[in-house]
Enzyme design. Sequence first.
Site, PDB file in Angstrom:
ATOM      1  N   SER A   7      -7.192  -5.721  -6.207  1.00 44.85           N
ATOM      2  CA  SER A   7      -8.298  -6.360  -5.492  1.00 44.85           C
ATOM      3  C   SER A   7      -9.591  -6.278  -6.306  1.00 44.85           C
ATOM      4  CB  SER A   7      -8.509  -5.682  -4.135  1.00 44.85           C
ATOM      5  OG  SER A   7      -9.169  -4.445  -4.324  1.00 44.85           O
ATOM      6  N   THR A   8     -10.568  -7.070  -5.894  1.00 40.64           N
ATOM      7  CA  THR A   8     -11.874  -7.029  -6.573  1.00 40.64           C
ATOM      8  C   THR A   8     -12.503  -5.640  -6.400  1.00 40.64           C
ATOM      9  OG1 THR A   8     -12.748  -8.088  -4.581  1.00 40.64           O
ATOM     10  CG2 THR A   8     -12.456  -9.494  -6.486  1.00 40.64           C
ATOM     11  N   GLU A   9     -12.070  -4.907  -5.375  1.00 40.46           N
ATOM     12  CA  GLU A   9     -12.611  -3.561  -5.127  1.00 40.46           C
ATOM     13  C   GLU A   9     -11.869  -2.482  -5.930  1.00 40.46           C
ATOM     14  OE1 GLU A   9     -11.835  -5.720  -2.527  1.00 40.46           O
ATOM     15  OE2 GLU A   9     -13.939  -6.321  -2.344  1.00 40.46           O
ATOM     16  N   ARG A  43       1.788  -5.092   5.836  1.00 39.88           N
ATOM     17  CA  ARG A  43       1.074  -4.042   5.103  1.00 39.88           C
ATOM     18  C   ARG A  43       1.867  -2.754   5.254  1.00 39.88           C
ATOM     19  NH1 ARG A  43      -5.045  -2.748   3.935  1.00 39.88           N
ATOM     20  NH2 ARG A  43      -4.699  -0.853   2.739  1.00 39.88           N
ATOM     21  N   ARG A  99      -0.379   9.571  -9.390  1.00 44.59           N
ATOM     22  CA  ARG A  99      -0.490   8.293  -8.684  1.00 44.59           C
ATOM     23  C   ARG A  99       0.223   7.182  -9.468  1.00 44.59           C
ATOM     24  NH1 ARG A  99      -3.977   7.288  -4.822  1.00 44.59           N
ATOM     25  NH2 ARG A  99      -4.347   5.201  -5.661  1.00 44.59           N
ATOM     26  N   HIS A 124       2.866   3.825  -8.773  1.00 47.96           N
ATOM     27  CA  HIS A 124       2.747   2.404  -9.117  1.00 47.96           C
ATOM     28  C   HIS A 124       4.008   1.919  -9.830  1.00 47.96           C
ATOM     29  CE1 HIS A 124      -1.262   2.280  -7.666  1.00 47.96           C
ATOM     30  NE2 HIS A 124      -1.772   3.069  -8.588  1.00 47.96           N
ATOM     31  N   LEU A 180      -7.061  -5.196   6.779  1.00 47.18           N
ATOM     32  CA  LEU A 180      -6.747  -6.368   5.947  1.00 47.18           C
ATOM     33  C   LEU A 180      -7.307  -6.260   4.532  1.00 47.18           C
ATOM     34  CD1 LEU A 180      -7.202  -9.256   8.545  1.00 47.18           C
ATOM     35  CD2 LEU A 180      -5.090  -8.147   7.808  1.00 47.18           C
ATOM     36  N   GLY A 187       0.040   5.236  -4.551  1.00 44.73           N
ATOM     37  CA  GLY A 187      -0.661   6.431  -5.014  1.00 44.73           C
ATOM     38  C   GLY A 187      -0.182   7.671  -4.280  1.00 44.73           C
ATOM     39  N   TRP A 226     -11.489  -2.134  -8.954  1.00 47.84           N
ATOM     40  CA  TRP A 226     -12.170  -1.749 -10.202  1.00 47.84           C
ATOM     41  C   TRP A 226     -12.888  -0.415 -10.050  1.00 47.84           C
ATOM     42  CZ3 TRP A 226     -10.524  -4.281 -14.208  1.00 47.84           C
ATOM     43  CH2 TRP A 226     -10.157  -5.629 -14.100  1.00 47.84           C
ATOM     44  N   ASP A 274       0.827  -1.213   0.000  1.00 46.39           N
ATOM     45  CA  ASP A 274       0.000   0.000   0.000  1.00 46.39           C
ATOM     46  C   ASP A 274       0.862   1.265   0.000  1.00 46.39           C
ATOM     47  OD1 ASP A 274      -2.307   1.450  -0.003  1.00 46.39           O
ATOM     48  OD2 ASP A 274      -2.702   1.231   2.131  1.00 46.39           O
ATOM     49  N   LEU A 331      11.630 -19.970  -5.267  1.00 49.96           N
ATOM     50  CA  LEU A 331      10.538 -19.175  -4.700  1.00 49.96           C
ATOM     51  C   LEU A 331       9.272 -19.283  -5.550  1.00 49.96           C
ATOM     52  CD1 LEU A 331       9.722 -16.801  -2.675  1.00 49.96           C
ATOM     53  CD2 LEU A 331      10.308 -15.262  -4.549  1.00 49.96           C
TER      54      LEU A 331
HETATM   55  C1  FPP Z   1      -1.741   0.093  -3.412  1.00 43.22           C
HETATM   56  O1  FPP Z   1      -1.368   1.434  -3.395  1.00 43.22           O
HETATM   57  C2  FPP Z   1      -1.195  -0.550  -4.603  1.00 43.22           C
HETATM   58  C3  FPP Z   1      -1.938  -1.090  -5.600  1.00 43.22           C
HETATM   59  C4  FPP Z   1      -3.413  -1.117  -5.601  1.00 43.22           C
HETATM   60  C5  FPP Z   1      -1.288  -1.686  -6.774  1.00 43.22           C
HETATM   61  C6  FPP Z   1      -0.021  -2.416  -6.522  1.00 43.22           C
HETATM   62  C7  FPP Z   1       0.601  -2.637  -7.842  1.00 43.22           C
HETATM   63  C8  FPP Z   1       1.898  -2.548  -8.141  1.00 43.22           C
HETATM   64  C9  FPP Z   1       2.968  -2.357  -7.151  1.00 43.22           C
HETATM   65  C10 FPP Z   1       2.348  -2.631  -9.567  1.00 43.22           C
HETATM   66  C11 FPP Z   1       1.670  -3.621 -10.452  1.00 43.22           C
HETATM   67  C12 FPP Z   1       1.779  -4.996  -9.972  1.00 43.22           C
HETATM   68  C13 FPP Z   1       2.575  -5.953 -10.452  1.00 43.22           C
HETATM   69  C14 FPP Z   1       2.633  -7.263  -9.760  1.00 43.22           C
HETATM   70  C15 FPP Z   1       3.411  -5.775 -11.649  1.00 43.22           C
HETATM   71  P1  FPP Z   1      -2.518   2.536  -3.490  1.00 43.22           P
HETATM   72  O2  FPP Z   1      -2.661   2.929  -4.910  1.00 43.22           O
HETATM   73  O3  FPP Z   1      -3.753   2.037  -2.812  1.00 43.22           O
HETATM   74  O4  FPP Z   1      -1.834   3.685  -2.674  1.00 43.22           O
HETATM   75  P2  FPP Z   1      -2.554   4.790  -1.793  1.00 43.22           P
HETATM   76  O5  FPP Z   1      -3.101   4.103  -0.577  1.00 43.22           O
HETATM   77  O6  FPP Z   1      -1.452   5.721  -1.481  1.00 43.22           O
HETATM   78  O7  FPP Z   1      -3.627   5.398  -2.658  1.00 43.22           O
END
Ligand code: FPP
Length: 224
Positions: free
Chosen positions: A57-59, A172, A25, A29, A179, A15, A61, A12, A122
Amino acid sequence: MNPLNHVAIIMDGNGRWGLKRYNSRNRGHRAGLDTIEKIVRTSIDHNIKFLTLFAFSTENWKRPKSEINYLFDLLENFLKIKLNQFHKNNIKLKIIGQRKFSKKLNKLLSNSEKVTNRNTGLQLNIALNYGSRIEIINSIKKINKKKLSVTEDNINKNLYTKNIPDPDILIRTGKTRRLSNFLLWQLSYTEIFFSNKLWPDFNERNYTDIIKKYRNIKRNFGEV
Ligand code: FPP
């Protein structure tokens, strides 16, 4: 010292990291990918057998379409570029979650799993379009369909994570302490660590510190 087989991570903070530094954001990533590489390498150094990363996650989207598209492009390029390297490093890739993607991505995911299927190092599980509640519901549906009884063992055998031991550690990052519908069944006895670092800032040292702390915890599993 506790044995360590499986680490699960909620990555997490991408963004917020990207917004703070580049007002984007998506830049966060992209930076998150470098942390993934560091953590994969460190997991191998520590002889960890399974690493499960929550990528989408499913959320998720519900996010803006432009961010969703960016994330999937990132994943696609990541797999295309890194597959050979993973294979050389004896890494076995597995995708967990509901496979409802474009034909092209489905093919890439299946191919990545196929190419690395016999690897013995792994196992890198990427949770994509993953939601724990729907996973549990589907497991019970499968059990009913097979006319089996609903037991702990049968639920385990019908989850995406069948044949994968429960995580020993959940990490996390990103200051938030929840969670978020991740591995709810599998985390029953997992040691949970929260890091204030945003995922792109999380590094090998932070990871190793958590592993060291975990090694010395007295794990009771309900006993005294
Ligand atoms: C959470 O941060 C992160 C994600 C929802 C995406 C994680 C994806 C990657 C690290 C890259 C793509 C994945 C792979 C395996 C190549 P957030 O966007 O919720 O951050 P925030 O809480 O600061 O908004």
